[in-house]
Design a protein around this motif. Sequence first.
Motif, mmCIF file in Angstrom:
data_model
loop_
_atom_site.group_PDB
_atom_site.id
_atom_site.type_symbol
_atom_site.label_atom_id
_atom_site.label_comp_id
_atom_site.label_asym_id
_atom_site.label_seq_id
_atom_site.Cartn_x
_atom_site.Cartn_y
_atom_site.Cartn_z
ATOM 1 N N GLN A 138 2.345 -5.299 4.347
ATOM 2 C CA GLN A 138 3.598 -4.597 4.574
ATOM 3 C C GLN A 138 4.740 -5.602 4.759
ATOM 4 O O GLN A 138 4.548 -6.669 5.345
ATOM 5 C CB GLN A 138 3.500 -3.713 5.828
ATOM 6 C CG GLN A 138 2.433 -2.642 5.758
ATOM 7 C CD GLN A 138 2.696 -1.624 4.661
ATOM 8 O OE1 GLN A 138 3.829 -1.145 4.511
ATOM 9 N NE2 GLN A 138 1.670 -1.294 3.890
ATOM 10 N N TRP A 139 5.948 -5.243 4.252
ATOM 11 C CA TRP A 139 7.112 -6.100 4.429
ATOM 12 C C TRP A 139 7.648 -5.970 5.850
ATOM 13 O O TRP A 139 7.744 -4.878 6.395
ATOM 14 C CB TRP A 139 8.209 -5.736 3.437
ATOM 15 C CG TRP A 139 7.939 -6.255 2.056
ATOM 16 C CD1 TRP A 139 7.442 -5.563 0.999
ATOM 17 C CD2 TRP A 139 8.156 -7.594 1.593
ATOM 18 N NE1 TRP A 139 7.326 -6.374 -0.102
ATOM 19 C CE2 TRP A 139 7.763 -7.622 0.225
ATOM 20 C CE3 TRP A 139 8.633 -8.763 2.185
ATOM 21 C CZ2 TRP A 139 7.835 -8.787 -0.536
ATOM 22 C CZ3 TRP A 139 8.713 -9.909 1.421
ATOM 23 C CH2 TRP A 139 8.315 -9.918 0.087
ATOM 24 N N ARG A 140 8.002 -7.124 6.461
ATOM 25 C CA ARG A 140 8.622 -7.161 7.775
ATOM 26 C C ARG A 140 9.835 -8.085 7.725
ATOM 27 O O ARG A 140 9.900 -8.993 6.897
ATOM 28 C CB ARG A 140 7.618 -7.633 8.829
ATOM 29 C CG ARG A 140 6.548 -6.589 9.127
ATOM 30 C CD ARG A 140 5.555 -7.072 10.184
ATOM 31 N NE ARG A 140 4.761 -5.988 10.678
ATOM 32 C CZ ARG A 140 3.687 -5.478 10.058
ATOM 33 N NH1 ARG A 140 3.307 -6.017 8.908
ATOM 34 N NH2 ARG A 140 3.016 -4.467 10.570
ATOM 35 N N ARG B 98 5.811 -10.672 3.515
ATOM 36 C CA ARG B 98 4.698 -9.760 3.258
ATOM 37 C C ARG B 98 3.417 -10.579 3.247
ATOM 38 O O ARG B 98 3.302 -11.553 2.506
ATOM 39 C CB ARG B 98 4.867 -9.042 1.915
ATOM 40 C CG ARG B 98 3.711 -8.065 1.607
ATOM 41 C CD ARG B 98 3.767 -7.561 0.182
ATOM 42 N NE ARG B 98 3.666 -8.646 -0.790
ATOM 43 C CZ ARG B 98 2.524 -9.257 -1.114
ATOM 44 N NH1 ARG B 98 1.386 -8.935 -0.518
ATOM 45 N NH2 ARG B 98 2.527 -10.200 -2.032
#
Length: 256
Positions: free
Chosen positions: A34-36, A63
Amino acid sequence: MHPTFPAIRATAIAALCAAPLLAAAQVTLKPDNQWRYLLTAGANASTGNSKSAALNISGEAARVSTIDKWTFIGQSAYSRNDGETQTERYALGTQYTRDLTPTWFGFGSLDALRDKLANISLRSSVASGVGYHVLKNDRHSFDVSGGLGYSRDRYDEPTDVDGGLRDTYGRLELVLAEESNHKLTETTSLRQRLALFPNLRDTGEYRASFDTNVTVAMTKDMNLTAGLSWRYNSDPGVGTKSTDAMFITGVSFRFD
């Protein structure tokens, strides 16, 4: 002659403005694909006997999966004191890392930099290589890496580099680095990175960088950071200093 107070203050403002760009708190790295995101921003201004203003913004995205990591970073810093620009620096970069085995990995990176006071209109760099996970667990990691890169500088004003007056200067470089991350407590973490870039065109010349910082989580989303950043260029061009160093403070916000 001792430096005047305005000169000292101007130097401090420039350092504080550039600081978060060089050692911002690291974006959350969690292997769930997941992108953060992470945002660091700060500004200050003063008026009266001396007028000064400073603004800095940086953003980071990452990611991470169980076998690879892709990161982006953007940075900008600007400050003025008594009508004179003290800092004007912008940078963009991305790096992709993929595990080849449980201990070996490959990487590729692309970076762009503009630093007006250093007479750099644009420095573009690309690099690729391999690395080794010396230590990797939930609380500590230590990596070493090496590869080959190419950097090209375009200058605002022609400068004497590598024995000649040049508008641009390109060179092959070795890329040698070590980096570690440490979770000291549940709220405090430490990271550091040392990188060397020996010049393969002009043997004996090189660039180097070192960054270290401590991050303390104040809330789930807000962090305080403090650290040190050091840069060295053995041949920066006539009229430009070889070494830059600064103490670092900053406030960062996570978007997980």
